[in-house]
Design an enzyme around this catalytic site. Structure first.
Site, PDB file in Angstrom:
ATOM      1  N   LYS A  53       0.837  -1.204   0.000  1.00  0.00           N
ATOM      2  CA  LYS A  53       0.000   0.000   0.000  1.00  0.00           C
ATOM      3  C   LYS A  53       0.877   1.262   0.000  1.00  0.00           C
ATOM      4  CE  LYS A  53      -3.858  -2.378   2.162  1.00  0.00           C
ATOM      5  NZ  LYS A  53      -4.630  -2.726   3.356  1.00  0.00           N
ATOM      6  N   GLN A  97      -4.622  -1.262   9.600  1.00  0.00           N
ATOM      7  CA  GLN A  97      -4.580  -2.603   9.018  1.00  0.00           C
ATOM      8  C   GLN A  97      -5.207  -3.618   9.981  1.00  0.00           C
ATOM      9  OE1 GLN A  97      -3.663  -3.188   5.918  1.00  0.00           O
ATOM     10  NE2 GLN A  97      -3.840  -5.408   6.000  1.00  0.00           N
ATOM     11  N   ASP A 120     -10.907   3.206   3.784  1.00  0.00           N
ATOM     12  CA  ASP A 120     -11.209   1.771   3.729  1.00  0.00           C
ATOM     13  C   ASP A 120     -12.713   1.537   3.588  1.00  0.00           C
ATOM     14  OD1 ASP A 120      -9.299  -0.253   3.726  1.00  0.00           O
ATOM     15  OD2 ASP A 120      -8.901  -0.109   5.879  1.00  0.00           O
TER      16      ASP A 120
HETATM   17  N1  GUN Z   1      -6.733  -6.567   6.126  1.00  0.00           N
HETATM   18  C1  GUN Z   1      -6.926  -7.289   4.997  1.00  0.00           C
HETATM   19  N2  GUN Z   1      -7.465  -6.510   4.039  1.00  0.00           N
HETATM   20  C2  GUN Z   1      -7.604  -5.286   4.574  1.00  0.00           C
HETATM   21  C3  GUN Z   1      -8.080  -4.042   4.068  1.00  0.00           C
HETATM   22  O1  GUN Z   1      -8.512  -3.910   2.921  1.00  0.00           O
HETATM   23  N3  GUN Z   1      -8.038  -2.992   4.930  1.00  0.00           N
HETATM   24  C4  GUN Z   1      -7.589  -3.110   6.189  1.00  0.00           C
HETATM   25  N4  GUN Z   1      -7.613  -2.039   6.959  1.00  0.00           N
HETATM   26  N5  GUN Z   1      -7.146  -4.235   6.696  1.00  0.00           N
HETATM   27  C5  GUN Z   1      -7.154  -5.311   5.885  1.00  0.00           C
END
Ligand code: GUN
Length: 285
Positions: A53, A97, A120
């Protein structure tokens, strides 16, 4: 008939180039779009996701801040960090996350994120905005699936879309997005009886369960569009989705591969949401 592939890498390149153009335009106005990524603990998969990311931000002209904390971080301290990021004008998107360590209430942390920075799309305000058609942020993975359907010019109106899986981050928002495009939507899940009888009626199937071979060729209507959200490992340790790709591609009209399908689209839509947030903030000042 062999299905045509919907290439998530190629579509991502196009959409990320658009993000980079929008980022450059914002910078020319003195606004640097910024994403904060918060990682608590040392989950290996999370570390890879977070790294990807941050790199995607750097590659496309977004500023990113990675905050890493030990697994022992208290819930109160994490909430205080989120609060500080809410107030930071250089940050337009906040991503905590998941999963979080067991002693932290993940939903409480998500609800602490200011909805205008919830890139998100996990906050209840974002979920409510999606449900009611109000402006907000859509969760990145189902949003990416919608972009894939859009990329092939697929007209959803009046089509039967079947979503397998009912998670808050994929299945449920996916169903709402398809509904917003006037599809007739069915959500299937672990208690669904005779899944194949339902998927065989589908013009579009989205498989988002997290289990291999949930969808096999005999469960697919010839010519259907099949979107595979799954990320699993097969017996040889190779990445595979929820769909029996080799079989289903001989029946479907369109199919997304794993890897190279929905996966890259999730990060792409995070960039899109972040640039959108920065543009909204710039408009408001
Ligand atoms: N863990 C796995 N996929 C995601 C996501 O798209 N966003 C977040 N915040 N955590 C994750």
């Amino acid at each position: 008939m062999t299905a045509q592939l919907i290439d998530g890498n190629a579509l991502s390149r196009t959409l990320r180039a658009e993000v980079a153009t929008r980022a450059a335009a914002l910078k020319a106005r003195g606004v640097v779009p910024g994403l904060a990524v918060v990682l608590v603990g040392e989950n290996p998969a999370s570390q890879v996701y977070v790294r990807n990311k941050v790199k995607a931000c750097e590659d496309n002209g977004l500023h990113s801040v990675l905050e890493k904390y030990p697994a022992e971080l208290s819930e109160a301290d994490l909430l205080a960090r989120v609060e500080a990021l809410n107030k930071d004008p250089a940050i337009h998107g906040i991503l905590v996350q998941l999963p979080l360590p067991a002693h932290i209430d993940a939903q409480k942390v998500i609800e602490a994120i200011a909805p205008p920075k919830d890139v998100d799309g996990f906050h209840v305000a974002s979920a409510g905005a999606l449900m009611t058609g109000m402006p907000g942020f859509w969760p990145c993975t189902p949003y990416g699936c919608m972009k894939m359907l859009e990329s092939i010019g697929y007209e959803l109106r009046g089509r039967h879309a079947v979503v397998i899986g009912r998670s808050n981050i994929v299945g449920k928002p996916m169903a709402l997005m398809l509904l917003a495009k006037n599809a007739t939507v069915t959500i299937c899940h672990s208690a669904t009886r005779d899944l194949g009888a339902i998927t065989r009626q589908a013009d579009v199937v989205v498989a988002a369960v997290g289990k291999r071979n949930v969808l096999t060729a005999d469960m697919v209507k010839p010519g259907a569009v099949v979107i595979d959200v799954g990320m699993n490992r097969n017996d040889e340790g190779k990445l595979c989705g929820d769909v029996d790709f080799a079989g289903v591609r001989e029946v479907a009209g369109w199919i997304t591969p794993v890897p190279g399908g929905v996966g890259p689209m999730t990060i792409t839509m995070l960039l899109v949401n972040t640039i959108e947030s920065a543009e909204r903030a710039a408009e408001a000042t």
